[in-house]
Design a protein around this motif. Sequence first.
Motif, mmCIF file in Angstrom:
data_model
loop_
_atom_site.group_PDB
_atom_site.id
_atom_site.type_symbol
_atom_site.label_atom_id
_atom_site.label_comp_id
_atom_site.label_asym_id
_atom_site.label_seq_id
_atom_site.Cartn_x
_atom_site.Cartn_y
_atom_site.Cartn_z
ATOM 1 N N LEU A 408 52.418 -22.809 29.269
ATOM 2 C CA LEU A 408 53.073 -23.207 28.030
ATOM 3 C C LEU A 408 53.623 -21.975 27.302
ATOM 4 O O LEU A 408 53.116 -20.859 27.471
ATOM 5 N N SER A 409 54.661 -22.208 26.498
ATOM 6 C CA SER A 409 55.342 -21.091 25.840
ATOM 7 C C SER A 409 54.449 -20.376 24.828
ATOM 8 O O SER A 409 54.656 -19.191 24.539
ATOM 9 N N ASN A 410 53.455 -21.069 24.276
ATOM 10 C CA ASN A 410 52.591 -20.433 23.271
ATOM 11 C C ASN A 410 51.352 -19.796 23.883
ATOM 12 O O ASN A 410 50.404 -19.474 23.165
ATOM 13 N N THR A 411 51.342 -19.592 25.171
ATOM 14 C CA THR A 411 50.142 -19.053 25.827
ATOM 15 C C THR A 411 49.829 -17.634 25.389
ATOM 16 O O THR A 411 48.674 -17.220 25.357
ATOM 17 N N PHE A 412 50.879 -16.844 25.015
ATOM 18 C CA PHE A 412 50.641 -15.455 24.641
ATOM 19 C C PHE A 412 49.913 -15.347 23.304
ATOM 20 O O PHE A 412 49.441 -14.268 22.937
#
Length: 870
Positions: A408-412
């Motif tokens: 997912l894009s918010n994993t960082f």
Amino acid sequence: MERGSSEPPESRNSCSAPSTSSGPMPIPRSASISCHPHPGSKKHKRTPLYQRSMSFDPGMLHNNGHTAYANGTGPGIRETGVVEKLLTSYGFIQCSERQARLFFHCSQYNGNLQELKIGDDVEFEVSSDRRTGKPIAVKLLKIKPEVLPEERISGQVGPDLHAYPFTVLHGYIHPVVSAIPVHLDGKSAPGQVPTGSVCYERNGEVFYLTYTPEDVEGNIHLDTGDKVCFYMETNKLTGAVSARSIQLVKKKQMRCQGVVCATKEAFGFIERADVVKEIFFHYSEFKGDLEALQAGDDVEFTIKDRNGKEVATDVRLLPQGTVIFEDISIEQFEGTVMKVIPKVPTKNQNDPLPGRISARIGFTDKELPFGEKDTKSKVTLLEGDHIQFNISTDRRDKLERATNIDILSNTFNFTKETREMGVIAAIRDGFGFIKCVDRDARMFFHFSEVLEETQLHISDEVEFTVVPDMLSAQRNHAVRIKKLPKGTVSFHTQSEQRFMGVVEKDIVAATNKNASPTKGKEKEAEEGVIAYEDCGVKLTVPYHSKDLEGVGNPQIGDKVEFSINEVKRTGQQSAVSIRVVNRSIPNGKRLQGFIATLKDNFGFIETANHDQEIFFHYSEMCGDLENLELGDTVEYSLSKGKGNKVSAEKVTKVAGVSVFSEDVGAAVMVGKIIRPLRSVDPSQNEYQGLIEITEEGGSKGQHYPFGIMGMVNKADCLQKGEVVKFQVCTVTQTGQKMACNVVPQRRAAVECVKDQFGFITYEVGESKKLFFHVKEVQDGLELQTGDEVEFTVVFNQRTGKCSACNVRRVSEGPKPVATPRPDRLVNRLKSITLDDTSAPRLVIVRQPRGPDNSKGFSLERKTRQPGVID
């Protein structure tokens, strides 16, 4: 071999016994039938086993006040049953053939009452009590129990369950028996026990016995046709015989399905669809085109035992998609990576699904495994990643695992990784290199590590994570690469404050003999140094030519204004946005001139007096060679090289100045070129060209020199003999009169025009015609042969040839006259008549139409007369 039946025993005559129950007669769980052929008939007579195993004399029984018939009028029917209750003088019998419970008096038992016990099998007749009229059992006789063998009996599981409860065998009806259905194995509906059957052979007869899941040892599922061994057991209550302690001896050979998972030189392996297991097969067992067989094909096969190992035989292809191992959920779930798959597997790693994902599914927390093929992309997963996935359930062992895993894009926001930034510096086939903001070395990356499947190009700005290479601990590479918007990445920080300083060391250009404007390559020049003060401290800072503003390099002693740029990676500082505030008086005299000629790696400068040219090499040019054009104003210093030849050095482009604006005559004269510039004719010694006035007047025959700055079009190649118009001006430094604003008066006819180019009848050097491209024709006109045009001649440095540009049509040439038809053709057309059947005819296949779907011809079509031209 005759098949046995589990049918109820027949009565000895055609009369049926009275029933005390309205329900149907029950079918016993087991019975044994002996079939003997009847003379003259294909049918078989079935004899109950108990009639074959014992005999008795009815006269031995006594009635003791009871008749032997239900109505007291005839011989009774013998039935069988089980003693259910036994008291001092009476008891009760449960009938085997029907749902009835009969009273009996102990005086009706023929035998020793001490030996009669509950559960014993008895035979009796049915009578009625004279006083109450209820049916009772009389003439009881104990049946000697069949001695069942205690050794294990070999048999097999019965045939598959039929769609109907009965089937016909040899003309007789018998119940169908089967293995326990898979969906009922270990389960049962309320009031119902799932049963199957086994059959065995004895003395030429086949017997069927029922069994339940509790009768099977090892908690295994039996399939129809499996070889088994078992013990026989008699139910004391019902007298039915069943199988118990069933052990599997050999599984039935069945057609199995699977997928080819590996192919070798002469054999392969199949992943089975029924169990989580691979099975070997040899190519000789494949029935089909062996060349077409490949990994991933669906196949069916038979399992055989060879040398104590299972192998697949009779392997055949199935339609693609037939074999399905797993069911994948439609719903997607979110979770967190708890354990990643190691890049380099260890020797002791046997788990095919080493990865782990933690997720909350429903109201429970689950930990799901996953393997290498369960990720949507090859992007490296790290512990703590926030991911999205589906759940796959294996049909064989019900194992659940995570699949279709996507980051997912918010994993960082959840991981603790350090993200770095950089710019794509190079791209190769499948991999590339990143110029890092915080590192000196370029970072290697593979295309499989790019997130969101975006395509990268050189100079794209990216964000990435650096991890060590598993194969080499000294090397790092970039993973989890994310493309950033333009302008996000910056390698430097620039101060907002402007500083004042003095040039201590000017820039010395690096020697590069192969440099040229066309190649656009220039070796990095040696950096200069600026001295300045900051808070009372004297400091120095280097600078480069690319950081200069305006034209002309600053010289030693020049006062400059600049900003300071600091490289984030190294902290190194340099001066940027440098602007010369005040120039110092140089020790060596700086001269001014004009670019007269540009070759591959050198050129010539016309002096300020316009009377000679000075050689210079591109390595002496300070600034961008790409922007250098003919006629540009430059500053330079003179130096002597090999052979005591004078050349220009430290050539710097400066702002253009007006050359002949002081004293230009108003009269426009017409003349002829009697000597071109040396750039047009390198064989002559003089640099200047020469024009002779040809128009009538007092100045006819007078000569005026001209240079590159005297031409309106600096790129024009004025040839000897060309007619030109010009004005006369006076050079301020020398007072010499020269021709200026020279414009050629070329006119010639177009010789021919082809697809994208043509030729003009004009002599240039040894060529009698001049090439031009149709793009050089002004106003987009289409030239025809014979048109009169004006044009400019330019010299191509690459090919060494001249061509015409700025072609303008002055007048149109004569129109071509239509050639009359030959007399022979006219005479032939006149001789043709419309009635001549042998004459060629025109047949209209499809009426022509215009682009707007209208008729193709706006004019009315008329009948033409042969030989007549309109």
